[in-house]
Design a protein around this motif. Sequence first.
Motif, short mmCIF file in Angstrom:
data_model
loop_
_atom_site.label_atom_id
_atom_site.label_comp_id
_atom_site.label_asym_id
_atom_site.label_seq_id
_atom_site.Cartn_x
_atom_site.Cartn_y
_atom_site.Cartn_z
N ASP A 67 0.83 -1.21 0.00
CA ASP A 67 0.00 0.00 0.00
C ASP A 67 0.87 1.26 0.00
O ASP A 67 0.53 2.26 -0.64
CB ASP A 67 -0.92 0.04 1.23
N LEU A 68 1.99 1.20 0.72
CA LEU A 68 2.89 2.36 0.76
C LEU A 68 3.41 2.67 -0.64
O LEU A 68 3.45 3.83 -1.07
CB LEU A 68 4.05 2.09 1.72
N GLY A 69 3.80 1.62 -1.39
CA GLY A 69 4.27 1.81 -2.76
C GLY A 69 3.15 2.37 -3.63
O GLY A 69 3.34 3.34 -4.37
N TYR A 70 1.98 1.76 -3.51
CA TYR A 70 0.82 2.20 -4.30
C TYR A 70 0.54 3.68 -4.04
O TYR A 70 0.42 4.49 -4.97
CB TYR A 70 -0.41 1.34 -3.94
N LYS A 71 0.47 4.05 -2.74
CA LYS A 71 0.10 5.42 -2.39
C LYS A 71 1.17 6.43 -2.84
O LYS A 71 0.85 7.50 -3.34
CB LYS A 71 -0.11 5.54 -0.87
N SER A 72 2.44 6.04 -2.68
CA SER A 72 3.53 6.96 -3.04
C SER A 72 3.46 7.35 -4.51
O SER A 72 3.70 8.51 -4.87
CB SER A 72 4.89 6.32 -2.77
N LEU A 73 3.13 6.38 -5.35
CA LEU A 73 3.02 6.71 -6.78
C LEU A 73 1.68 7.39 -7.08
O LEU A 73 1.62 8.36 -7.84
CB LEU A 73 3.19 5.47 -7.66
N ALA A 74 0.61 6.91 -6.45
CA ALA A 74 -0.73 7.44 -6.73
C ALA A 74 -0.81 8.95 -6.45
O ALA A 74 -1.45 9.69 -7.20
CB ALA A 74 -1.78 6.70 -5.91
N VAL A 75 -0.14 9.43 -5.40
CA VAL A 75 -0.23 10.85 -5.07
C VAL A 75 0.47 11.71 -6.13
O VAL A 75 0.07 12.85 -6.39
CB VAL A 75 0.29 11.18 -3.65
N ASN A 76 1.49 11.15 -6.75
CA ASN A 76 2.16 11.85 -7.85
C ASN A 76 1.30 11.85 -9.11
O ASN A 76 1.18 12.85 -9.81
CB ASN A 76 3.51 11.20 -8.15
N VAL A 77 0.72 10.69 -9.40
CA VAL A 77 -0.15 10.58 -10.57
C VAL A 77 -1.32 11.55 -10.42
O VAL A 77 -1.79 12.16 -11.39
CB VAL A 77 -0.63 9.12 -10.75
N VAL A 105 10.86 -4.28 0.50
CA VAL A 105 11.15 -3.43 -0.66
C VAL A 105 10.43 -3.99 -1.90
O VAL A 105 9.86 -3.24 -2.69
CB VAL A 105 12.67 -3.33 -0.92
N GLU A 106 10.43 -5.31 -2.03
CA GLU A 106 9.73 -5.93 -3.17
C GLU A 106 8.23 -5.63 -3.12
O GLU A 106 7.63 -5.27 -4.13
CB GLU A 106 9.97 -7.45 -3.18
N ALA A 107 7.66 -5.76 -1.92
CA ALA A 107 6.22 -5.48 -1.77
C ALA A 107 5.94 -4.01 -2.12
O ALA A 107 4.95 -3.70 -2.81
CB ALA A 107 5.77 -5.78 -0.35
N PHE A 108 6.82 -3.12 -1.70
CA PHE A 108 6.69 -1.69 -2.01
C PHE A 108 6.63 -1.49 -3.54
O PHE A 108 5.77 -0.77 -4.05
CB PHE A 108 7.88 -0.94 -1.40
N TYR A 109 7.52 -2.18 -4.27
CA TYR A 109 7.54 -2.03 -5.74
C TYR A 109 6.36 -2.71 -6.42
O TYR A 109 5.92 -2.28 -7.49
CB TYR A 109 8.89 -2.48 -6.33
N GLU A 110 5.83 -3.77 -5.80
CA GLU A 110 4.61 -4.37 -6.35
C GLU A 110 3.47 -3.35 -6.27
O GLU A 110 2.67 -3.22 -7.20
CB GLU A 110 4.26 -5.66 -5.59
N GLY A 111 3.43 -2.62 -5.17
CA GLY A 111 2.42 -1.56 -5.03
C GLY A 111 2.64 -0.43 -6.04
O GLY A 111 1.70 0.10 -6.62
N ILE A 112 3.90 -0.07 -6.25
CA ILE A 112 4.24 0.95 -7.25
C ILE A 112 3.69 0.51 -8.62
O ILE A 112 3.04 1.29 -9.32
CB ILE A 112 5.79 1.12 -7.36
N MET A 113 3.94 -0.75 -8.98
CA MET A 113 3.52 -1.24 -10.30
C MET A 113 2.00 -1.29 -10.42
O MET A 113 1.44 -1.05 -11.49
CB MET A 113 4.12 -2.62 -10.59
N GLU A 114 1.35 -1.56 -9.30
CA GLU A 114 -0.12 -1.58 -9.32
C GLU A 114 -0.65 -0.18 -9.63
O GLU A 114 -1.55 -0.01 -10.46
CB GLU A 114 -0.63 -2.06 -7.95
#
Length: 335
Positions: A67-77, A105-114
């Motif tokens: 979720d942290l990865g997802y949110k970090s990218l989503a706020v930029n998008v 870190v892998e889970a973070f990047y899975e969220g980024i990719m989502e």
Amino acid sequence: MKVRELGEFNLIARISEITGQEKGRVVLGIGDDASLLSSRPGFHIVTTTDMLIEGIHFLRERIPFRDLGYKSLAVNVSDLAAMGAVPLQAFVSIGLPGDTDVREVEAFYEGIMEAAGNLLQVSGGDTVSSPAGWAVSITVIGEVRKDRELRRDAARAGESLYLCGHVGDSAAGLSVILGRVTSLDAKIADFLVEAHNRPVPQIEVGMALAERGISRCAIDISDGLLQDLGHVCRASGVGAAVHLDRLPLTQEMRAAAAAHGVDPHQWPLTGGEDYSLLFTVAPGRERELDRMIGELGAEAAHIGEITGGEEITLFLEGERRPLPGTGGYDHFRKG
Ligand code: ADP
Ligand code: MG
């Protein structure tokens, strides 16, 4: 003077005096959701960056790394959405304590990719060690057709004010995460926590508004409706009237507000991190907007009007209401 006394937004104003006016091919520099750089004929490159710090933006033990990865990218998008841009590529920089588990870190990047979906490519970044907690800095690049970009300074008196996405859920979710609101049904609590951890950027709506020229002005709600609408009013030299009874509020947020004993409009107006899209529509274009929103299967609430003057006025069932005391999130002013 300390930055605490100056406040986040006055500090950014000082910085922008030092860095100076737009030059060269920079069409829009500091001050909007993203910058604009003139690129291939008829288009602008749109760039935005955001940073998330452990202990300020998130509590490591309270948010799953995905979720942290997802949110970090989503706020930029979301900042690209607020410019009407098509997302193209992202650079992701992370600062990590050495004892971080690789799986995290892998889970973070899975969220980024989502959050990246099909459009956005992760093209680089930086990895450094951090003595105290995670730090995430993301830069996202997109593109928008020249003169179709959605700017904060483009609101005009007489335009209608719309909001796409809910407001208040994220702040309610944060109160649940921090244990300030208890005694909520588990389903309601989960819904609000999900709104806080996994915000949905309004990218399709932003892109369609720009492409079709239905709007010229938008901002994403990162610091609370009042503060972000205030940015639009200041940049455009206009005022706004907002009808509180038209705000898109969820039953879940209302239930949490009741359980917490706060006015149901408090979180929508002054809470942050909703990442819904606030935009204006010129008189006569409302039906075109309704059609577009229908085609996208989205929802947009007509919450008020842009007015003359420079004041924001609130109405509830036609009666004027005072502005709430605290005005949204500022990184250096707490409370
Ligand atoms: P948002 O909430 O949309 O991400 P911010 O309130 O963070 O926007 O930033 C407002 C504007 O100020 C943006 O144009 C941003 O790029 C710029 N800005 C913020 N901090 C700095 C800084 N340290 N140096 C230069 N520009 C900055
Ligand atoms: Mg923004």
